[in-house]
Design an enzyme around this catalytic site. Structure first.
Site, PDB file in Angstrom:
ATOM      1  N   GLY A   1       3.068   6.689  -6.555  1.00  0.00           N
ATOM      2  CA  GLY A   1       2.971   7.987  -7.403  1.00  0.00           C
ATOM      3  C   GLY A   1       3.854   8.419  -8.231  1.00  0.00           C
TER       4      GLY A   1
ATOM      5  N   SER B   1       1.838   2.672  -8.608  1.00  0.00           N
ATOM      6  CA  SER B   1       1.691   3.004 -10.052  1.00  0.00           C
ATOM      7  C   SER B   1       0.998   1.687 -10.975  1.00  0.00           C
ATOM      8  CB  SER B   1       3.171   3.192 -10.635  1.00  0.00           C
ATOM      9  OG  SER B   1       3.541   4.332 -10.125  1.00  0.00           O
TER      10      SER B   1
ATOM     11  N   GLU C   1       3.843  -2.279  -0.868  1.00  0.00           N
ATOM     12  CA  GLU C   1       3.820  -1.094  -1.696  1.00  0.00           C
ATOM     13  C   GLU C   1       5.467  -0.466  -1.615  1.00  0.00           C
ATOM     14  OE1 GLU C   1      -0.464   0.635  -1.999  1.00  0.00           O
ATOM     15  OE2 GLU C   1       0.806   1.680  -0.540  1.00  0.00           O
TER      16      GLU C   1
ATOM     17  N   LYS D   1      -6.686   8.548  -1.383  1.00  0.00           N
ATOM     18  CA  LYS D   1      -5.684   9.582  -0.424  1.00  0.00           C
ATOM     19  C   LYS D   1      -6.556  10.893  -0.333  1.00  0.00           C
ATOM     20  CE  LYS D   1      -1.799   6.995  -2.294  1.00  0.00           C
ATOM     21  NZ  LYS D   1      -0.491   7.269  -2.783  1.00  0.00           N
TER      22      LYS D   1
ATOM     23  N   GLU E   1       2.836   6.580   3.538  1.00  0.00           N
ATOM     24  CA  GLU E   1       2.439   8.109   3.608  1.00  0.00           C
ATOM     25  C   GLU E   1       2.302   8.354   5.080  1.00  0.00           C
ATOM     26  OE1 GLU E   1      -0.204   8.526   0.529  1.00  0.00           O
ATOM     27  OE2 GLU E   1       1.474   7.953  -0.746  1.00  0.00           O
TER      28      GLU E   1
ATOM     29  N   GLY F   1      -3.838   3.807  -6.144  1.00  0.00           N
ATOM     30  CA  GLY F   1      -3.893   5.428  -5.791  1.00  0.00           C
ATOM     31  C   GLY F   1      -4.406   5.838  -6.941  1.00  0.00           C
TER      32      GLY F   1
ATOM     33  N   HIS G   1       0.080   2.880   5.932  1.00  0.00           N
ATOM     34  CA  HIS G   1       0.355   3.404   4.690  1.00  0.00           C
ATOM     35  C   HIS G   1       1.760   3.945   4.774  1.00  0.00           C
ATOM     36  CE1 HIS G   1       0.471   5.360   0.765  1.00  0.00           C
ATOM     37  NE2 HIS G   1      -0.363   4.487   0.087  1.00  0.00           N
TER      38      HIS G   1
ATOM     39  N   ASN H   1      -7.282   3.632  -3.103  1.00  0.00           N
ATOM     40  CA  ASN H   1      -7.040   4.360  -2.208  1.00  0.00           C
ATOM     41  C   ASN H   1      -7.151   6.070  -2.653  1.00  0.00           C
ATOM     42  OD1 ASN H   1      -6.022   6.083  -0.202  1.00  0.00           O
ATOM     43  ND2 ASN H   1      -3.777   5.010  -0.128  1.00  0.00           N
TER      44      ASN H   1
HETATM   45  P1  13P Z   1      -0.283   4.960  -6.895  1.00  0.00           P
HETATM   46  O1  13P Z   1      -1.180   3.991  -7.646  1.00  0.00           O
HETATM   47  O2  13P Z   1      -0.781   6.589  -7.314  1.00  0.00           O
HETATM   48  O3  13P Z   1       1.110   4.765  -7.223  1.00  0.00           O
HETATM   49  O4  13P Z   1      -0.523   4.955  -5.284  1.00  0.00           O
HETATM   50  C1  13P Z   1      -0.343   3.704  -4.728  1.00  0.00           C
HETATM   51  C2  13P Z   1      -0.667   3.688  -3.222  1.00  0.00           C
HETATM   52  O5  13P Z   1       0.004   4.215  -2.558  1.00  0.00           O
HETATM   53  C3  13P Z   1      -1.931   3.092  -2.940  1.00  0.00           C
HETATM   54  O6  13P Z   1      -2.084   2.947  -1.644  1.00  0.00           O
END
Ligand code: 13P
Length: 245
Positions: free
Chosen positions: A170, A208, A164, A11, A95, A229, A93, A9
């Site tokens: 992140g 992560s 997640e 983002k 976010e 991510g 997601h 992803n």
């Molecule tokens: P990270 O791998 O950067 O923690 O992000 C995970 C994520 O939100 C994937 O959709």
């Protein structure tokens, strides 16, 4: 047996130049044992299609509209995503839920749209740190799951689910393999409770995931791969995670 899936992803990252390098490296990598997907920002889907067509790597989007078409300024329909060869679409997601107020019902409607368009939704669920500390993880994840399962019914078996935990996204603070496995087992049992053939539904872990923790996470009995991510933006890291699966 479930085939593992590793999905990137991106983002809101990337540029035509940076993507060309990343997509080139992914397309040139040896065919992986698992399914590999990259979910790029909308404007780069044509580039992903051009670079990845004919490779073993699939591509998809990070969101879609819950509507079919019409006066919805700024939104992108599933039919449009289909025209760019997308096979997967991330929906719900954390976010999107946190910054765009997406409620469970909207997430469910989006998942249905994706299925109706012949693509596979990657439905995200997960609790915040505060919810975990209050011991509400199963209540929250259960509610998020139920909303989608109720709308999709038997078609729930066609989705990919991604657990997640918001506190692990992140932050560099990944769930331990045991913590993740516990929630994945809960999700699989809940799917079974809904009459879904739970053993066939891929459950991805996200938050992560890095080359050095991927193998241990993916070795858990109910973890069928990852939604990646930050580490999906570097070809070497992403390919190392793909190898771990
Ligand atoms: P990270 O791998 O950067 O923690 O992000 C995970 C994520 O939100 C994937 O959709």
């Amino acid at each position: 047996m479930r085939r593992k899936i590793v999905a990137g992803n991106w983002k809101m990252h990337g540029s035509l130049q940076a993507n060309a390098e990343l997509l080139g490296a992914l397309a040139a990598a040896p065919r992986a044992a698992c399914e590999v997907v990259v979910c790029a920002p909308f404007p780069y889907l044509a580039q992903a299609q051009q670079r990845l067509a004919g490779s073993a790597v699939a591509w998809g989007a990070q969101d879609c509209s819950a509507h079919e078409l019409g006066a919805y300024t700024g939104e992108v329909s599933v039919a449009m995503l289909g025209e760019f060869g997308c096979s997967h679409v991330i929906v719900g997601h954390s976010e999107r839920r946190a910054y765009h107020g997406e409620a469970d019902a909207v997430v469910a409607a989006k998942a249905l749209r994706v299925l109706d368009a012949g693509m596979r939704p990657i439905v995200c669920v997960g609790e915040t740190l505060q919810q975990r500390e209050r011991d509400e993880t199963e209540v929250v994840v259960g509610q998020q799951l139920d909303a989608v399962a109720h709308l999709l019914g038997a078609r729930m078996s066609a989705v990919v689910l991604a657990y997640e935990p918001v506190w692990a996204i992140g932050t560099g603070r990944t769930a331990t393999p045991a913590q993740a496995q516990q929630v994945h087992a809960f999700i699989r049992a809940r799917l079974q409770h809904h009459g879904v053939e739970a053993e066939t539904v891929p459950l991805l872990y996200g938050g992560s995931v890095k080359p050095d923790n991927a193998a241990e996470l993916f070795a858990q009995p109910d973890i069928d791969g990852g939604l990646i991510g930050g580490a999906s933006l570097k070809a070497a890291d992403f390919l190392a995670i793909v190898s771990a699966a």
